[in-house]
Design an enzyme around this catalytic site. Structure first.
Site, PDB file in Angstrom:
ATOM      1  N   SER A 142      -6.521  20.271 -35.552  1.00 47.19           N
ATOM      2  CA  SER A 142      -6.773  21.709 -35.669  1.00 47.19           C
ATOM      3  C   SER A 142      -5.429  22.365 -35.905  1.00 47.19           C
ATOM      4  CB  SER A 142      -7.383  22.258 -34.370  1.00 47.19           C
ATOM      5  OG  SER A 142      -7.299  23.671 -34.303  1.00 47.19           O
ATOM      6  N   TYR A 194      -7.676  24.207 -25.052  1.00 47.06           N
ATOM      7  CA  TYR A 194      -7.921  23.696 -26.408  1.00 47.06           C
ATOM      8  C   TYR A 194      -6.612  23.340 -27.109  1.00 47.06           C
ATOM      9  CZ  TYR A 194      -9.846  23.421 -31.136  1.00 47.06           C
ATOM     10  OH  TYR A 194     -10.215  22.996 -32.394  1.00 47.06           O
TER      11      TYR A 194
END
Length: 276
Positions: A142, A155
């Site tokens: 990501s 995250y």
């Protein structure tokens, strides 16, 4: 077709980016096994692609489920050429200060068990087949694996851990298995949040990411899911990427080259070049 007769195993392939990867791999000639928690989504995949897709219901936090997926993939298709650990959840950028004291342990465990442990278990289960095929692993990372504010500390921390996993496994598995990572940017999908934070039924598609990213991405708009999938095909191909292992592709719309005052520096290029 770039992946003719190749076999891939994708975790979290029933929806979102994972579904787009499955669709693209099938279009490129691959057969694909999918480990996903949703039986309904697996049925949709198999209805769309028939015998080219094998669905296995399971939990990416459980090694036995990964082993079952690897075993059934080899039984059905004869091998595993490419593993794509992709299943994940997002923390909706919840700052540390906002995580309740009585939920932080459970939230940490949930995010890291799915987003990090789930990836490691996938490689562990598929490793014998990957060594036999001299295959490859392509991790979904990501933009949060490289920059802040793509998620909260849970995250972002998990995705940074995956960056380290790519590098270490590229070393440990060489010369038998190539290991690379794709770090996509934002997209509108069904990506959910941690149940431990009450976000299990919240999808990232509920966030107006398109509006938010259009003004800050150098490419000028938020990419759609299918536009991210070519990078996975590239890393999965044998001929073009034989020299490539331990690579991390920032595939995020140019987040790393944004200017301080404007996202793009070439808005007036057509005028300067007298093209309009």
């Amino acid at each position: 077709m770039q992946l003719n007769n190749e076999v891939a195993l994708v975790t979290g392939g029933g929806s979102g980016l994972g579904r787009a990867i499955v669709d693209r791999f099938v279009a490129e000639g691959a057969r694909v096994a999918v480990l996903d928690k949703s039986a309904a989504r697996l049925q949709e995949l198999q209805a769309a692609h028939g015998a080219k897709v094998l669905g296995i219901e399971g939990d990416v936090r459980v090694l036995a489920d990964h082993q079952k997926a690897a075993r059934e993939c080899v039984a059905a298709f004869g091998k595993i050429d490419c593993l794509i650990p992709n299943a994940g959840i997002w923390d909706y950028s919840m700052p540390l200060v906002d995580i309740p004291d009585d939920r932080i342990d459970a939230a940490f465990d949930e995010v890291f068990h799915i987003n990090v442990k789930g990836y490691l278990l996938a490689v562990k289960a598929c490793l014998p087949a990957l060594v036999q095929s001299r295959g490859s692993v392509v991790f979904t990372i990501s933009n949060a694996g490289f920059y802040p504010n793509g998620g909260g500390p849970l995250y972002t921390g998990a995705k940074h851990a995956v960056v380290g996993m790519v590098r270490e496994l590229a070393y440990e598995l060489a010369p038998h298995v190539r290991v690379n990572g794709v770090a996509p940017g934002g997209m509108s999908t069904d990506l959910r949040g941690p149940a431990s934070l009450g976000m299990a039924n919240q999808a990232i598609s509920s966030v107006p990411l398109g509006e938010m990213l259009t003004s800050v991405l150098p490419v000028g708009r938020m990419p759609v899911r299918a536009e991210y999938t070519g990078a996975y095909v590239f890393f999965a191909t044998r001929g073009d990427t034989f020299p490539t292992t331990g690579a991390l592709l920032n595939h995020d719309g140019g987040m790393g080259v944004r200017g301080f005052f404007e996202a793009t520096g070439g808005k007036d290029l057509p005028q300067k070049l007298r093209l309009s």
